[in-house]
Design an enzyme around this catalytic site. Structure first.
Site, PDB file in Angstrom:
ATOM      1  CE  LYS A   5      -6.382   0.028   1.799  1.00 23.18           C
ATOM      2  NZ  LYS A   5      -5.597   1.263   1.641  1.00 23.18           N
ATOM      3  CG  HIS A  18     -10.099   0.290   0.855  1.00 23.01           C
ATOM      4  ND1 HIS A  18      -9.136   1.251   1.022  1.00 23.01           N
ATOM      5  CD2 HIS A  18     -11.281   0.909   1.144  1.00 23.01           C
ATOM      6  CE1 HIS A  18      -9.680   2.388   1.389  1.00 23.01           C
ATOM      7  NE2 HIS A  18     -10.983   2.209   1.474  1.00 23.01           N
ATOM      8  CE  LYS A  62      -3.480   7.246  -1.456  1.00 28.70           C
ATOM      9  NZ  LYS A  62      -3.386   6.629  -0.114  1.00 28.70           N
ATOM     10  NE  ARG A  74      -6.090  -1.410  -1.869  1.00 29.70           N
ATOM     11  CZ  ARG A  74      -5.067  -1.946  -1.205  1.00 29.70           C
ATOM     12  NH1 ARG A  74      -5.073  -3.241  -0.923  1.00 29.70           N
ATOM     13  NH2 ARG A  74      -4.043  -1.204  -0.855  1.00 29.70           N
ATOM     14  CB  CYS A 131      -7.081   2.585  -1.410  1.00 28.91           C
ATOM     15  SG  CYS A 131      -5.812   3.493  -0.502  1.00 28.91           S
ATOM     16  CB  SER A 184      -7.195   3.157   4.559  1.00 26.00           C
ATOM     17  OG  SER A 184      -7.126   3.047   3.161  1.00 26.00           O
ATOM     18  CG  ASP A 210      -2.324   0.739  -3.083  1.00 26.15           C
ATOM     19  OD1 ASP A 210      -1.194   1.232  -2.917  1.00 26.15           O
ATOM     20  OD2 ASP A 210      -3.296   1.038  -2.357  1.00 26.15           O
ATOM     21  CG  ASN A 211      -2.015   4.321  -4.336  1.00 27.44           C
ATOM     22  OD1 ASN A 211      -3.092   3.880  -3.939  1.00 27.44           O
ATOM     23  ND2 ASN A 211      -1.122   4.838  -3.503  1.00 27.44           N
ATOM     24  CG  ASP A 231      -2.104   0.907   1.098  1.00 21.40           C
ATOM     25  OD1 ASP A 231      -2.074   1.797   0.224  1.00 21.40           O
ATOM     26  OD2 ASP A 231      -3.069   0.739   1.852  1.00 21.40           O
ATOM     27  CG  ASP A 232      -0.289   4.835   0.132  1.00 22.94           C
ATOM     28  OD1 ASP A 232      -1.085   4.487  -0.753  1.00 22.94           O
ATOM     29  OD2 ASP A 232      -0.596   5.637   1.036  1.00 22.94           O
ATOM     30  CG  HIS A 280      -2.225   3.752   3.919  1.00 21.28           C
ATOM     31  ND1 HIS A 280      -2.709   4.549   4.936  1.00 21.28           N
ATOM     32  CD2 HIS A 280      -2.978   4.050   2.818  1.00 21.28           C
ATOM     33  CE1 HIS A 280      -3.709   5.283   4.484  1.00 21.28           C
ATOM     34  NE2 HIS A 280      -3.893   5.012   3.194  1.00 21.28           N
TER      35      HIS A 280
END
Length: 472
Positions: free
Chosen positions: A131, A133, A294, A82, A78, A156, A273-274, A38-39, A221
């Site tokens: 996660k 989401h 992001k 996904r 997010c 998140s 994811d980003n 994540d991130d 994240h």
């Protein structure tokens, strides 16, 4: 029977058994492991140029597999990201945008086929640890969409009652074991370890059958949290510690595959994811040479570090520079395991198995990739060209970098019609639109076709090929 004849018969039977076993292994579809951080920014792993974030296990994956330098997510936030990974569709096609909030009235539509459902229909064991989401109501949870097992956060980790940078009226953050809440506002320093231990047990329990393991890590994240075994170990502060622990998790998964004798039967994909949430400064990652992060359609938002490893199938120590996207994983994995994609519902991704397997001369199957923020088509890439249409975006400008997990505010900025040659200018700095009107015209025509199909809020076009999300 003489002893000599008995020995010959025994050896022959052993050879036959070995041949049958070998044929069985060859016929068995590959296991699939997707590690979705994540991130994490493009510049965070060592094999993508990081300095200060030790990532020996991801780097080993690159040495033993294939780096993808031009690998994109479908939207730089997010839930939308996904949704694309799970369905092979642009997120605005299936109505999942932004980051869904706790108690959201929408989520993944049960009419969509997820990657887990596809593989489960082929006899795969399936599990997700991390996660989710894609909706936190029971009908949207992983166990209702193809996963046999699930453990993790439904959204998140910063969507908490207190300490939230934007609001403080969220409910307690639930930790789920399948669909049961087992803790509220859990100790987040345990999450990476807990996900990893469950993944290792899942691998051991399912080594005799094909499986799909999805690890959408909570980290990196904000708020950052690491176990005591990594806290203070990185020269890059708490963020580097969190990266090191995610890398440790990668190493534990690879070790479990080897210990259980299925290393060469397993495709492992590592990506994010980003791009980095840059307003958090030293609690955020790096986009490396790329622009912004992001929640933008610049390269720093969409282009992610990606490494794939499958010993004996993916050529070791190689690099792919063709543009591909997470939407491509769904149809590609379907092809690799001998499954067909769902009929009657358009899938945007295309089979990139020739690129993954390093076939000579393989090229991206896409004429273009489209970059949306919300329902606005902000940019398009075709070959090495990327065209941005006029749009507003968030930027930090020249303000000092944030420290200690306290964000600084974004400024609103605007880009005019701009063409970039990503081969020579991956940082999207030099607008060459006036020098290549033919390229601008061609990409604009492709964009018009995408608008007619997927819509575009920037130009007021309503797409004819979109589908609704799931609703309560």
């Amino acid at each position: 029977m003489s002893r000599a004849i008995a020995i010959i018969v025994t050896l022959a039977l052993a050879g036959l058994a070995g041949a049958v076993a070998a044929r069985g292994d060859a016929d068995r579809p590959p296991n699939v492991v997707i590690i979705y951080v994540d991130d994490m920014g493009y510049g965070d792993p060592g094999c993508f140029g990081a300095r200060g974030n030790p990532t020996p296990n991801v780097d080993r994956m690159a040495a033993e597999g294939r780096r993808f330098t031009d690998f994109y997510v479908a939207q730089a936030v997010c839930s939308a990201s996904r949704a694309a990974l799970m369905t092979g569709c642009y997120p605005n096609r299936i109505g999942i945008l932004y980051a869904l909030l706790p108690g959201s009235k929408i989520g993944i539509n049960p009419d969509e086929t997820t990657l887990a459902e596809l593989l489960k229909s082929r006899g795969f064991a399936t599990a997700a640890y991390g996660k989710w989401h894609l909706g936190d109501a029971p009908k949207f949870l992983p166990t209702r969409h193809g996963f046999d097992d699930y453990y993790g956060l439904p959204y998140s980790n910063d969507m908490l009652p207190s300490g939230r940078r934007l609001k403080d009226d969220y409910p307690d953050l639930p930790l789920l074991d399948r669909e049961k809440v087992v803790a509220l506002n859990p100790d987040q320093s345990r999450l990476t370890t807990d996900y990893t231990e469950r993944a290792v047990r899942f691998i051991a329990a399912n080594k005799a059958r094909p499986f799909f393991l999805y690890m959408p890590h909570t980290m990196v994240h904000v708020p950052l949290a690491v176990s005591s075994k990594f806290r203070g170990k990185s020269p890059n502060g708490l963020y580097g510690d969190a990266v090191m622990e995610v890398d440790w998790s990668v190493g534990q998964v690879l070790k479990a595959l080897k210990d259980n004798g299925i290393d060469e039967q397993t495709l492992v994909i590592f990506t994010s994811d980003n791009g980095p949430w840059l307003c958090f400064g030293d609690h955020a990652g790096s986009a490396g040479p790329l622009r912004e992060g992001k929640m933008t359609t610049f390269e720093g938002g969409h282009r992610e570090p990606c490494v794939m490893r499958w010993p004996g199938h993916i050529p070791a120590g190689t690099t792919c520079r063709e543009p591909v996207m997470t939407i491509d994983l769904f149809p590609t994995i379907a092809r690799l395991v001998g499954a067909g994609v769902p009929k009657g519902r358009k899938i945007d991704g295309l089979d990139i198995s020739p690129l993954i397997l390093g076939k000579p001369g393989a090229k991206s199957p896409h004429e273009a990739l489209y970059f949306y923020w919300d329902n606005g088509l902000e940019a398009i890439r075709s070959g090495h060209w990327k065209l941005h249409f006029p749009h507003d975006f968030r930027s930090l400008g020249n303000q000092p970098r944030a420290h200690g997990g306290q964000p600084v505010p974004y400024f609103r900025s605007r880009i005019v019609l701009a063409l970039f040659d990503l081969e020579t200018d991956p940082g999207e700095r030099l607008n060459v639109a006036d020098d290549h009107p033919d390229v601008v015209a061609r990409l604009s025509r492709l964009a018009d076709a995408a608008r007619a199909d997927l819509g575009d809020s920037l130009t007021g076009v309503e797409g004819k090929g979109t589908r609704p999300p799931g609703k309560l």
